[in-house]
Design a protein around this motif. Structure first.
Motif, PDB file in Angstrom:
ATOM      1  N   PRO A 133     -94.987 -50.542 -33.858  1.00 24.42           N
ATOM      2  CA  PRO A 133     -93.249 -50.245 -34.144  1.00 24.42           C
ATOM      3  C   PRO A 133     -92.918 -48.987 -33.547  1.00 24.42           C
ATOM      4  O   PRO A 133     -91.705 -48.716 -33.363  1.00 24.42           O
ATOM      5  N   SER A 134     -93.633 -47.830 -33.548  1.00 27.63           N
ATOM      6  CA  SER A 134     -93.376 -46.598 -32.908  1.00 27.63           C
ATOM      7  C   SER A 134     -94.485 -45.845 -32.482  1.00 27.63           C
ATOM      8  O   SER A 134     -95.727 -46.216 -32.883  1.00 27.63           O
ATOM      9  N   TYR A 135     -94.257 -44.841 -31.807  1.00 31.57           N
ATOM     10  CA  TYR A 135     -95.302 -44.142 -30.956  1.00 31.57           C
ATOM     11  C   TYR A 135     -94.957 -42.387 -31.237  1.00 31.57           C
ATOM     12  O   TYR A 135     -93.548 -42.117 -31.552  1.00 31.57           O
ATOM     13  N   ASP A 136     -95.849 -41.670 -31.359  1.00 28.59           N
ATOM     14  CA  ASP A 136     -95.499 -40.284 -31.665  1.00 28.59           C
ATOM     15  C   ASP A 136     -96.270 -39.573 -30.296  1.00 28.59           C
ATOM     16  O   ASP A 136     -97.179 -39.824 -29.830  1.00 28.59           O
ATOM     17  N   ILE A 137     -95.553 -38.488 -30.100  1.00 26.39           N
ATOM     18  CA  ILE A 137     -95.864 -37.385 -28.870  1.00 26.39           C
ATOM     19  C   ILE A 137     -95.377 -36.012 -29.433  1.00 26.39           C
ATOM     20  O   ILE A 137     -94.725 -35.999 -30.197  1.00 26.39           O
ATOM     21  N   LEU A 138     -96.257 -35.019 -29.041  1.00 26.76           N
ATOM     22  CA  LEU A 138     -95.876 -33.820 -29.085  1.00 26.76           C
ATOM     23  C   LEU A 138     -94.953 -33.076 -28.081  1.00 26.76           C
ATOM     24  O   LEU A 138     -95.435 -33.434 -26.730  1.00 26.76           O
ATOM     25  N   GLU A 139     -93.870 -32.335 -28.227  1.00 23.42           N
ATOM     26  CA  GLU A 139     -93.324 -31.758 -27.197  1.00 23.42           C
ATOM     27  C   GLU A 139     -93.171 -30.017 -27.180  1.00 23.42           C
ATOM     28  O   GLU A 139     -93.189 -29.726 -28.587  1.00 23.42           O
ATOM     29  N   VAL A 140     -93.873 -29.511 -26.449  1.00 19.74           N
ATOM     30  CA  VAL A 140     -94.135 -28.029 -26.799  1.00 19.74           C
ATOM     31  C   VAL A 140     -93.045 -27.271 -25.730  1.00 19.74           C
ATOM     32  O   VAL A 140     -92.918 -27.661 -24.479  1.00 19.74           O
ATOM     33  N   THR A 141     -92.289 -26.607 -26.376  1.00 22.86           N
ATOM     34  CA  THR A 141     -91.197 -25.740 -25.762  1.00 22.86           C
ATOM     35  C   THR A 141     -91.408 -24.356 -25.872  1.00 22.86           C
ATOM     36  O   THR A 141     -91.940 -23.892 -26.788  1.00 22.86           O
ATOM     37  N   ILE A 142     -91.514 -23.625 -24.606  1.00 26.07           N
ATOM     38  CA  ILE A 142     -91.364 -22.164 -24.657  1.00 26.07           C
ATOM     39  C   ILE A 142     -90.226 -21.415 -24.284  1.00 26.07           C
ATOM     40  O   ILE A 142     -89.382 -22.187 -23.575  1.00 26.07           O
ATOM     41  N   ASN A 143     -90.143 -20.308 -24.441  1.00 29.31           N
ATOM     42  CA  ASN A 143     -89.103 -19.442 -24.264  1.00 29.31           C
ATOM     43  C   ASN A 143     -87.719 -19.928 -24.510  1.00 29.31           C
ATOM     44  O   ASN A 143     -86.674 -19.917 -23.876  1.00 29.31           O
ATOM     45  N   ASN A 144     -87.766 -20.799 -25.689  1.00 23.48           N
ATOM     46  CA  ASN A 144     -86.340 -21.289 -26.341  1.00 23.48           C
ATOM     47  C   ASN A 144     -85.683 -22.599 -25.399  1.00 23.48           C
ATOM     48  O   ASN A 144     -84.869 -23.373 -25.793  1.00 23.48           O
TER      49      ASN A 144
ATOM     50  N   PRO B 211    -101.304 -19.930 -34.032  1.00 26.03           N
ATOM     51  CA  PRO B 211     -99.929 -19.887 -33.583  1.00 26.03           C
ATOM     52  C   PRO B 211     -99.791 -18.892 -32.354  1.00 26.03           C
ATOM     53  O   PRO B 211     -99.556 -19.004 -31.119  1.00 26.03           O
ATOM     54  N   ALA B 212    -100.329 -17.629 -32.916  1.00 28.34           N
ATOM     55  CA  ALA B 212    -100.435 -16.515 -31.852  1.00 28.34           C
ATOM     56  C   ALA B 212    -101.566 -16.830 -30.719  1.00 28.34           C
ATOM     57  O   ALA B 212    -101.047 -16.566 -29.575  1.00 28.34           O
ATOM     58  N   TRP B 213    -102.512 -17.458 -31.112  1.00 31.48           N
ATOM     59  CA  TRP B 213    -103.516 -17.742 -30.174  1.00 31.48           C
ATOM     60  C   TRP B 213    -103.174 -18.854 -28.980  1.00 31.48           C
ATOM     61  O   TRP B 213    -103.042 -18.691 -27.795  1.00 31.48           O
ATOM     62  N   LEU B 214    -102.319 -19.769 -29.850  1.00 30.79           N
ATOM     63  CA  LEU B 214    -101.681 -21.046 -28.734  1.00 30.79           C
ATOM     64  C   LEU B 214    -100.427 -20.393 -27.822  1.00 30.79           C
ATOM     65  O   LEU B 214    -100.652 -20.597 -26.518  1.00 30.79           O
ATOM     66  N   LYS B 215     -99.847 -19.361 -28.095  1.00 37.08           N
ATOM     67  CA  LYS B 215     -98.915 -18.753 -27.322  1.00 37.08           C
ATOM     68  C   LYS B 215     -99.450 -17.932 -26.369  1.00 37.08           C
ATOM     69  O   LYS B 215     -99.220 -18.241 -25.106  1.00 37.08           O
ATOM     70  N   ARG B 216    -100.544 -17.448 -26.564  1.00 36.33           N
ATOM     71  CA  ARG B 216    -101.383 -16.517 -25.537  1.00 36.33           C
ATOM     72  C   ARG B 216    -102.003 -17.582 -24.416  1.00 36.33           C
ATOM     73  O   ARG B 216    -102.141 -17.448 -23.483  1.00 36.33           O
ATOM     74  N   TYR B 217    -102.645 -18.729 -25.057  1.00 37.88           N
ATOM     75  CA  TYR B 217    -103.280 -19.548 -24.251  1.00 37.88           C
ATOM     76  C   TYR B 217    -102.418 -20.300 -23.376  1.00 37.88           C
ATOM     77  O   TYR B 217    -102.550 -20.359 -22.024  1.00 37.88           O
ATOM     78  N   ILE B 218    -101.260 -20.626 -23.818  1.00 40.06           N
ATOM     79  CA  ILE B 218    -100.126 -21.639 -22.847  1.00 40.06           C
ATOM     80  C   ILE B 218     -99.713 -20.389 -21.944  1.00 40.06           C
ATOM     81  O   ILE B 218     -99.454 -20.648 -20.581  1.00 40.06           O
ATOM     82  N   ALA B 219     -99.571 -19.111 -22.068  1.00 40.85           N
ATOM     83  CA  ALA B 219     -99.092 -18.081 -21.200  1.00 40.85           C
ATOM     84  C   ALA B 219    -100.152 -17.988 -20.016  1.00 40.85           C
ATOM     85  O   ALA B 219     -99.945 -17.625 -19.054  1.00 40.85           O
TER      86      ALA B 219
ATOM     87  N   VAL C 148     -94.837 -15.816 -22.288  1.00 41.30           N
ATOM     88  CA  VAL C 148     -94.375 -16.750 -23.330  1.00 41.30           C
ATOM     89  C   VAL C 148     -93.868 -15.767 -24.356  1.00 41.30           C
ATOM     90  O   VAL C 148     -94.740 -15.261 -25.006  1.00 41.30           O
ATOM     91  N   GLU C 149     -92.613 -15.598 -24.963  1.00 37.94           N
ATOM     92  CA  GLU C 149     -92.084 -15.125 -25.912  1.00 37.94           C
ATOM     93  C   GLU C 149     -91.921 -15.892 -27.275  1.00 37.94           C
ATOM     94  O   GLU C 149     -92.265 -15.493 -28.127  1.00 37.94           O
ATOM     95  N   THR C 150     -91.584 -17.327 -27.131  1.00 32.90           N
ATOM     96  CA  THR C 150     -91.418 -17.964 -28.210  1.00 32.90           C
ATOM     97  C   THR C 150     -92.199 -19.405 -27.913  1.00 32.90           C
ATOM     98  O   THR C 150     -92.200 -19.773 -26.531  1.00 32.90           O
TER      99      THR C 150
END
Length: 135
Positions: free
Chosen positions: A10-21, A91-99, A106-108
């Motif tokens: 009936p429904s599906y879930d996904i994650l959406e990651v947004t950086i720098n707003n 969260p801080a680690w994730l920001k560094r990892y994505i950068a 990556v600011e946000t």
């Protein structure tokens, strides 16, 4: 290779990651697969910790049970469990990892869970969007 027929949900879930707003990350290239897997699987584990009050359930494994073996299991499990201060650093680690993965500053970072369904014509329709992380 498939072992079973996939059923329509009936429904599906996904994650959406947004950086720098405003920039949604796209890691759909083959070379980026290890980064994609690390981001989404580690976030799933972090979300379980967040749902449990930022406590690793291994902390309580076999706690209070009788028997020498169970006490030894509790001792090791409680010492191997992730500590709350480490979980809260994710969260801080994730920001560094994505950068590092994207090779950009990556600011946000914002992670949203999007629930969607498919209409009768096969097009995706968003049901809801819930923010899981903003930093």
């Amino acid at each position: 290779m498939y072992s079973n027929i996939d059923t329509v949900k009936p429904s599906y879930d996904i994650l959406e990651v947004t950086i720098n707003n405003n920039e949604k990350i796209r890691l759909d290239q083959t070379w980026a697969e290890p980064y994609r897997m690390m981001i989404y699987t580690s976030f799933d584990k972090y979300q379980h910790y967040a749902d449990d009050g930022y406590v690793d359930s291994m902390t309580y494994y076999r706690k209070g049970e009788k028997g020498a073996i169970r006490r030894i299991q509790y001792f090791f499990a409680s010492h191997l469990a992730n500590q709350q201060e480490n979980i809260l650093q994710y969260p801080a680690w994730l920001k560094r990892y994505i950068a590092h993965a994207l090779n950009k500053n990556v600011e946000t970072i914002q992670v949203d869970k999007i629930s969607f369904t498919y209409n009768e014509k096969g097009f995706a329709t968003i049901i809801s969007k819930k923010n899981l992380l903003s930093q």
